[in-house]
Design a protein around this motif. Structure first.
Motif, PDB file in Angstrom:
ATOM      1  N   PRO A 117       5.156  -5.671   3.693  1.00 16.74           N
ATOM      2  CA  PRO A 117       4.171  -4.775   3.094  1.00 16.74           C
ATOM      3  C   PRO A 117       3.029  -5.508   2.407  1.00 16.74           C
ATOM      4  O   PRO A 117       1.914  -4.990   2.330  1.00 16.74           O
ATOM      5  CB  PRO A 117       5.006  -3.973   2.078  1.00 16.74           C
ATOM      6  N   GLY A 118       3.290  -6.735   1.926  1.00 16.69           N
ATOM      7  CA  GLY A 118       2.264  -7.500   1.240  1.00 16.69           C
ATOM      8  C   GLY A 118       1.024  -7.761   2.058  1.00 16.69           C
ATOM      9  O   GLY A 118      -0.045  -8.076   1.503  1.00 16.69           O
ATOM     10  N   ARG A 119       1.106  -7.611   3.375  1.00 15.04           N
ATOM     11  CA  ARG A 119      -0.067  -7.800   4.222  1.00 15.04           C
ATOM     12  C   ARG A 119      -1.167  -6.796   3.857  1.00 15.04           C
ATOM     13  O   ARG A 119      -2.339  -7.009   4.147  1.00 15.04           O
ATOM     14  CB  ARG A 119       0.301  -7.641   5.690  1.00 15.04           C
ATOM     15  N   SER A 120      -0.780  -5.679   3.202  1.00 13.53           N
ATOM     16  CA  SER A 120      -1.745  -4.646   2.843  1.00 13.53           C
ATOM     17  C   SER A 120      -2.564  -4.994   1.611  1.00 13.53           C
ATOM     18  O   SER A 120      -3.591  -4.367   1.360  1.00 13.53           O
ATOM     19  CB  SER A 120      -1.027  -3.309   2.593  1.00 13.53           C
ATOM     20  N   TRP A 121      -2.094  -5.965   0.813  1.00 17.13           N
ATOM     21  CA  TRP A 121      -2.840  -6.271  -0.414  1.00 17.13           C
ATOM     22  C   TRP A 121      -3.082  -7.762  -0.669  1.00 17.13           C
ATOM     23  O   TRP A 121      -3.997  -8.131  -1.377  1.00 17.13           O
ATOM     24  CB  TRP A 121      -2.157  -5.648  -1.631  1.00 17.13           C
ATOM     25  N   ASP A 122      -2.295  -8.649  -0.088  1.00 19.12           N
ATOM     26  CA  ASP A 122      -2.467 -10.077  -0.359  1.00 19.12           C
ATOM     27  C   ASP A 122      -3.784 -10.601   0.211  1.00 19.12           C
ATOM     28  O   ASP A 122      -4.036 -10.490   1.416  1.00 19.12           O
ATOM     29  CB  ASP A 122      -1.313 -10.876   0.250  1.00 19.12           C
ATOM     30  N   VAL A 175     -22.497   0.111  -5.748  1.00 17.72           N
ATOM     31  CA  VAL A 175     -22.940   1.508  -5.898  1.00 17.72           C
ATOM     32  C   VAL A 175     -21.933   2.369  -6.646  1.00 17.72           C
ATOM     33  O   VAL A 175     -22.211   3.531  -6.952  1.00 17.72           O
ATOM     34  CB  VAL A 175     -23.246   2.137  -4.522  1.00 17.72           C
ATOM     35  N   ALA A 176     -20.749   1.829  -6.938  1.00 10.89           N
ATOM     36  CA  ALA A 176     -19.754   2.592  -7.699  1.00 10.89           C
ATOM     37  C   ALA A 176     -18.785   1.635  -8.366  1.00 10.89           C
ATOM     38  O   ALA A 176     -18.474   0.566  -7.824  1.00 10.89           O
ATOM     39  CB  ALA A 176     -18.997   3.561  -6.791  1.00 10.89           C
ATOM     40  N   ARG A 177     -18.297   2.025  -9.538  1.00  9.31           N
ATOM     41  CA  ARG A 177     -17.301   1.257 -10.288  1.00  9.31           C
ATOM     42  C   ARG A 177     -16.284   2.210 -10.879  1.00  9.31           C
ATOM     43  O   ARG A 177     -16.618   3.355 -11.221  1.00  9.31           O
ATOM     44  CB  ARG A 177     -17.944   0.466 -11.434  1.00  9.31           C
ATOM     45  N   ALA A 178     -15.052   1.717 -11.026  1.00  7.30           N
ATOM     46  CA  ALA A 178     -14.026   2.536 -11.662  1.00  7.30           C
ATOM     47  C   ALA A 178     -12.894   1.640 -12.153  1.00  7.30           C
ATOM     48  O   ALA A 178     -12.480   0.717 -11.440  1.00  7.30           O
ATOM     49  CB  ALA A 178     -13.473   3.578 -10.698  1.00  7.30           C
ATOM     50  N   PRO A 179     -12.374   1.877 -13.363  1.00  2.90           N
ATOM     51  CA  PRO A 179     -11.197   1.138 -13.822  1.00  2.90           C
ATOM     52  C   PRO A 179      -9.959   1.646 -13.105  1.00  2.90           C
ATOM     53  O   PRO A 179      -9.858   2.826 -12.776  1.00  2.90           O
ATOM     54  CB  PRO A 179     -11.147   1.460 -15.318  1.00  2.90           C
ATOM     55  N   GLU A 180      -9.030   0.743 -12.845  1.00  2.19           N
ATOM     56  CA  GLU A 180      -7.780   1.110 -12.173  1.00  2.19           C
ATOM     57  C   GLU A 180      -6.611   0.524 -12.954  1.00  2.19           C
ATOM     58  O   GLU A 180      -6.482  -0.701 -13.072  1.00  2.19           O
ATOM     59  CB  GLU A 180      -7.774   0.576 -10.737  1.00  2.19           C
ATOM     60  N   PRO A 181      -5.743   1.378 -13.513  1.00  2.60           N
ATOM     61  CA  PRO A 181      -4.572   0.860 -14.232  1.00  2.60           C
ATOM     62  C   PRO A 181      -3.706   0.010 -13.316  1.00  2.60           C
ATOM     63  O   PRO A 181      -3.625   0.259 -12.107  1.00  2.60           O
ATOM     64  CB  PRO A 181      -3.834   2.138 -14.663  1.00  2.60           C
ATOM     65  N   PHE A 182      -3.044  -0.997 -13.884  1.00  2.00           N
ATOM     66  CA  PHE A 182      -2.191  -1.863 -13.088  1.00  2.00           C
ATOM     67  C   PHE A 182      -1.073  -1.060 -12.423  1.00  2.00           C
ATOM     68  O   PHE A 182      -0.384  -0.268 -13.076  1.00  2.00           O
ATOM     69  CB  PHE A 182      -1.553  -2.948 -13.953  1.00  2.00           C
ATOM     70  N   GLY A 183      -0.910  -1.299 -11.126  1.00  2.00           N
ATOM     71  CA  GLY A 183       0.221  -0.753 -10.397  1.00  2.00           C
ATOM     72  C   GLY A 183       1.323  -1.790 -10.304  1.00  2.00           C
ATOM     73  O   GLY A 183       1.242  -2.869 -10.915  1.00  2.00           O
ATOM     74  N   PRO A 184       2.368  -1.526  -9.520  1.00  2.00           N
ATOM     75  CA  PRO A 184       3.502  -2.444  -9.412  1.00  2.00           C
ATOM     76  C   PRO A 184       3.120  -3.860  -8.976  1.00  2.00           C
ATOM     77  O   PRO A 184       3.638  -4.844  -9.517  1.00  2.00           O
ATOM     78  CB  PRO A 184       4.411  -1.775  -8.381  1.00  2.00           C
ATOM     79  N   ARG A 187       1.337  -5.650 -11.819  1.00  2.00           N
ATOM     80  CA  ARG A 187       2.290  -5.936 -12.890  1.00  2.00           C
ATOM     81  C   ARG A 187       3.092  -7.191 -12.579  1.00  2.00           C
ATOM     82  O   ARG A 187       3.329  -8.034 -13.457  1.00  2.00           O
ATOM     83  CB  ARG A 187       3.235  -4.751 -13.087  1.00  2.00           C
ATOM     84  N   ARG A 188       3.506  -7.311 -11.316  1.00  2.00           N
ATOM     85  CA  ARG A 188       4.295  -8.486 -10.934  1.00  2.00           C
ATOM     86  C   ARG A 188       3.472  -9.763 -11.001  1.00  2.00           C
ATOM     87  O   ARG A 188       4.025 -10.846 -11.215  1.00  2.00           O
ATOM     88  CB  ARG A 188       4.863  -8.301  -9.520  1.00  2.00           C
ATOM     89  N   ARG A 189       2.161  -9.668 -10.827  1.00  2.00           N
ATOM     90  CA  ARG A 189       1.304 -10.855 -10.799  1.00  2.00           C
ATOM     91  C   ARG A 189       0.516 -11.043 -12.098  1.00  2.00           C
ATOM     92  O   ARG A 189      -0.315 -11.943 -12.184  1.00  2.00           O
ATOM     93  CB  ARG A 189       0.340 -10.757  -9.617  1.00  2.00           C
ATOM     94  N   GLU A 190       0.781 -10.209 -13.075  1.00  2.00           N
ATOM     95  CA  GLU A 190       0.001 -10.224 -14.299  1.00  2.00           C
ATOM     96  C   GLU A 190       0.009 -11.597 -14.976  1.00  2.00           C
ATOM     97  O   GLU A 190      -1.046 -12.120 -15.369  1.00  2.00           O
ATOM     98  CB  GLU A 190       0.523  -9.158 -15.257  1.00  2.00           C
ATOM     99  N   ALA A 191       1.181 -12.202 -15.110  1.00  2.00           N
ATOM    100  CA  ALA A 191       1.279 -13.507 -15.776  1.00  2.00           C
ATOM    101  C   ALA A 191       0.479 -14.561 -15.020  1.00  2.00           C
ATOM    102  O   ALA A 191      -0.242 -15.371 -15.629  1.00  2.00           O
ATOM    103  CB  ALA A 191       2.739 -13.927 -15.903  1.00  2.00           C
ATOM    104  N   MET A 192       0.596 -14.569 -13.691  1.00  2.00           N
ATOM    105  CA  MET A 192      -0.141 -15.534 -12.882  1.00  2.00           C
ATOM    106  C   MET A 192      -1.649 -15.346 -13.034  1.00  2.00           C
ATOM    107  O   MET A 192      -2.403 -16.311 -13.183  1.00  2.00           O
ATOM    108  CB  MET A 192       0.247 -15.371 -11.409  1.00  2.00           C
ATOM    109  N   LEU A 193      -2.109 -14.106 -13.035  1.00  2.00           N
ATOM    110  CA  LEU A 193      -3.538 -13.826 -13.144  1.00  2.00           C
ATOM    111  C   LEU A 193      -4.073 -14.204 -14.525  1.00  2.00           C
ATOM    112  O   LEU A 193      -5.204 -14.665 -14.661  1.00  2.00           O
ATOM    113  CB  LEU A 193      -3.799 -12.348 -12.846  1.00  2.00           C
ATOM    114  N   ARG A 194      -3.233 -14.037 -15.550  1.00  2.00           N
ATOM    115  CA  ARG A 194      -3.658 -14.434 -16.900  1.00  2.00           C
ATOM    116  C   ARG A 194      -3.757 -15.958 -16.999  1.00  2.00           C
ATOM    117  O   ARG A 194      -4.683 -16.494 -17.620  1.00  2.00           O
ATOM    118  CB  ARG A 194      -2.682 -13.877 -17.941  1.00  2.00           C
ATOM    119  N   GLU A 195      -2.817 -16.649 -16.379  1.00  2.00           N
ATOM    120  CA  GLU A 195      -2.863 -18.113 -16.387  1.00  2.00           C
ATOM    121  C   GLU A 195      -4.129 -18.629 -15.719  1.00  2.00           C
ATOM    122  O   GLU A 195      -4.679 -19.665 -16.106  1.00  2.00           O
ATOM    123  CB  GLU A 195      -1.627 -18.677 -15.679  1.00  2.00           C
TER     124      GLU A 195
END
Length: 236
Positions: A117-122, A175-184, A187-195
């Motif tokens: 499934p990761g092929r859809s977002w990685d 032409v458009a912007r929107a905030p998106e709350p973290f999904g699953p 959340r799993r990559r949050e620590a890596m992205l903060r680093e």
């Protein structure tokens, strides 16, 4: 409600932002439309309902192709769904509008998954593995004066996208912007992205953007115009 086979990307905030922008700008009406990375086909269906002359959808995943075809039948709209890598299945065609909601989430490696499934977002380490390929290749399937509408996260960099499109002959803007709350996934990559410094202290959302790009109409050269003028009205 859309049918979704297991492993197929569900319609989420990025999907809704792209389809809403498509409708608000009225870009599909009367155009031949291509939707790449179609997933379950939500964006392609929106284009068909928004008055597109024809709609073609492409995805690399077998499950996504089956899902998009099923959803088109259930919705009773005409969408041709083809399997393949981005623009390869339609290299012999040209479209007035191309739509894309590609994988763009920064990952731990540049190796993209093929059968998960990761092929859809990685999107590779910087999130741009697929984005850059699309920016490089989309002009080749557009008609002169054609339009391109892309959604992505700012975590993958909106400026690199604008620069790549400009280098390939487009004029482009957000032409458009929107905030998106973290999904699953986030959340799993949050620590890596903060680093990596991609998330600020206490940041609990990402920002999604829609970029519209326009390909200029190619005008005849001066020599061609003069040649046509000389030949006008001549008797053979």
């Amino acid at each position: 409600m859309l049918l979704r086979l297991p492993g197929t990307y569900p319609a989420q905030g990025d999907t809704h932002l792209l389809t809403r922008t498509l409708v608000e700008l009225d870009l599909a009406r009367g155009r031949d439309v291509l939707d790449v990375c179609t997933g379950g086909g939500a964006v392609a269906l929106a284009a068909a309902r928004a008055g597109a002359r024809t709609v073609t959808a492409v995805d690399l995943s077998h499950r996504a192709v089956l899902t998009a075809r099923a959803n088109a039948r259930l919705a009773r709209v005409r969408v041709q769904v083809r399997r393949g890598d981005l623009f390869e299945p339609v290299r012999d065609r040209r479209f007035g509008l191309v739509l894309a909601n590609p994988p763009y989430v920064p990952a731990a490696t540049d190796r993209l998954p093929r059968h998960r499934p990761g092929r859809s977002w990685d999107g590779g380490i910087d999130g741009r593995a697929v984005l850059d390929r699309i920016c490089e290749g989309v002009a080749g399937v557009l008609t002169p004066g054609g339009r391109f509408l892309l959604t992505q996260s700012t975590l993958a960099g909106e400026e690199p996208t604008l620069t790549r499109l400009a280098e390939n002959g487009f004029s482009a803007a957000v032409v458009a912007r929107a905030p998106e709350p973290f999904g699953p996934v986030m959340r799993r990559r949050e620590a890596m992205l903060r680093e990596r410094g991609l998330l600020g202290p206490g940041q609990e959302h990402e920002e999604l953007v829609v970029i519209e790009a326009r390909l200029p109409v190619v005008l005849p050269s001066v020599a061609e115009q003069c040649g046509r003028a000389e030949g006008f009205g001549s008797v053979v």
